[in-house]
Motif scaffolding. Structure first.
Motif, PDB file in Angstrom:
ATOM      1  N   GLU A 178       0.850  -1.178   0.000  1.00  0.00           N
ATOM      2  CA  GLU A 178       0.000   0.000   0.000  1.00  0.00           C
ATOM      3  C   GLU A 178       0.890   1.234   0.000  1.00  0.00           C
ATOM      4  N   HIS A 233       1.559   4.930   1.056  1.00  0.00           N
ATOM      5  CA  HIS A 233       1.104   5.744   2.181  1.00  0.00           C
ATOM      6  C   HIS A 233       0.771   7.168   1.749  1.00  0.00           C
ATOM      7  N   ARG A 234      -0.366   7.657   2.247  1.00  0.00           N
ATOM      8  CA  ARG A 234      -0.830   8.988   1.880  1.00  0.00           C
ATOM      9  C   ARG A 234       0.135  10.079   2.314  1.00  0.00           C
ATOM     10  N   GLN A 249      -7.716   1.421  -5.742  1.00  0.00           N
ATOM     11  CA  GLN A 249      -7.982   2.439  -4.735  1.00  0.00           C
ATOM     12  C   GLN A 249      -8.860   1.843  -3.646  1.00  0.00           C
ATOM     13  N   LYS A 250      -8.694   2.354  -2.431  1.00  0.00           N
ATOM     14  CA  LYS A 250      -9.594   1.980  -1.341  1.00  0.00           C
ATOM     15  C   LYS A 250     -10.601   3.096  -1.160  1.00  0.00           C
ATOM     16  N   SER A 277     -13.257   5.626   0.220  1.00  0.00           N
ATOM     17  CA  SER A 277     -13.448   6.308   1.498  1.00  0.00           C
ATOM     18  C   SER A 277     -14.662   5.745   2.225  1.00  0.00           C
ATOM     19  N   TRP A 331     -11.705  -2.136  -1.524  1.00  0.00           N
ATOM     20  CA  TRP A 331     -10.768  -1.946  -2.629  1.00  0.00           C
ATOM     21  C   TRP A 331     -11.537  -2.009  -3.937  1.00  0.00           C
ATOM     22  N   SER A 333      -9.315   6.563   0.326  1.00  0.00           N
ATOM     23  CA  SER A 333      -8.558   6.524   1.583  1.00  0.00           C
ATOM     24  C   SER A 333      -7.196   5.879   1.434  1.00  0.00           C
ATOM     25  N   GLY A 334      -6.945   5.214   0.290  1.00  0.00           N
ATOM     26  CA  GLY A 334      -5.642   4.585   0.086  1.00  0.00           C
ATOM     27  C   GLY A 334      -5.535   4.012  -1.307  1.00  0.00           C
ATOM     28  N   SER A 382      -3.075   0.910  -3.678  1.00  0.00           N
ATOM     29  CA  SER A 382      -2.120  -0.195  -3.586  1.00  0.00           C
ATOM     30  C   SER A 382      -1.947  -0.841  -4.945  1.00  0.00           C
TER      31      SER A 382
END
Length: 224
Positions: free
Chosen positions: A28, A30-31, A105-106, A108, A118, A194-195, A197
């Motif tokens: 993943e 990291h933001r 993408q994850k 929100s 995901w 939110s993330g 990967s």
């Protein structure tokens, strides 16, 4: 190059050879390593955005030949989703052909469909007055901070996905592919995403095939 648009998602994502250093793909991003996204929206979604309503798809809809048929009417996102009306969306899968990996993408937890799961690299609904390609460009910029020319987006197929019963919506999903890799610069629209990967395509396909609840579902027609 990506395969020509004569196959479903399995063919598009089953590309190249299995990456020998797969541990570096399962990671993943990291933001806190990213810059702020100047294109990001300040809300996860707008219930008042307006969609064009489509006729329900016929049972023999061909993803490579057929296209949605407009009813000539428009309504808000909120009404559209509540009533299960058919509308259009775009899906953009960012693929690294050299490592057979794909950017996910994850979603929100603020999203009104499939929060926290995901999902596709980038996706969104087609609003009144916008074309499919304009929508794809906007979604990439707003969600991931990526700006592209329309010529970079490779159209693949259209899937009519009836997902209102699953907590999603009923949409004609226009699927595009975009080349990328782990060096692609990203900046998230944190209200929506939110993330992110990079994962092996084989892992994604296996998760979708077994209905893994960590991933937003895709229809059988989409994945076969």
């Amino acid at each position: 190059e990506l395969p020509p648009p004569t196959s479903h998602l399995v063919m598009y994502l089953s590309i190249g050879t299995e990456y020998s250093r797969s541990d570096s793909i399962y990671r993943e991003i990291h933001r806190d390593t990213m810059e702020a996204n100047p294109h990001a929206l300040d809300t996860a979604q707008d219930p008042n955005e307006v969609f064009e309503i489509m006729e329900p798809p016929p049972n023999n809809f061909d993803p490579y030949v057929d296209a949605p048929v407009s009813t000539g009417t428009f309504t808000s996102r909120g009404v559209c989703h509540e009533q299960g009306l058919w509308h259009c969306s775009v899906h953009i899968w960012i693929v690294d052909t050299a490592s057979s990996s794909i950017l996910l993408q994850k979603r929100s937890m603020k999203k009104d469909t499939f929060p926290g799961r995901w999902d596709i690299s980038s996706a969104g609904h087609v609003e009144k007055g916008k074309s499919l390609l304009e929508t794809a460009q906007c979604e990439l910029a707003e969600e991931l901070g990526i700006t592209v020319d329309t010529g970079d987006l490779k159209f693949a197929f259209i899937i009519p996905a009836e997902q209102t019963p699953l907590g999603g919506c009923n949409a004609f999903e226009h699927v595009y592919f975009l080349h990328g890799n782990s060096e692609t610069s990203l900046s998230l629209g944190v209200e929506e995403v939110s993330g992110v990967s990079w994962v092996l395509a084989s892992k994604l396909l296996a998760a979708l095939a077994k209905g893994d609840d960590n991933y937003a579902p895709r229809t059988e027609q989409y994945c076969r």
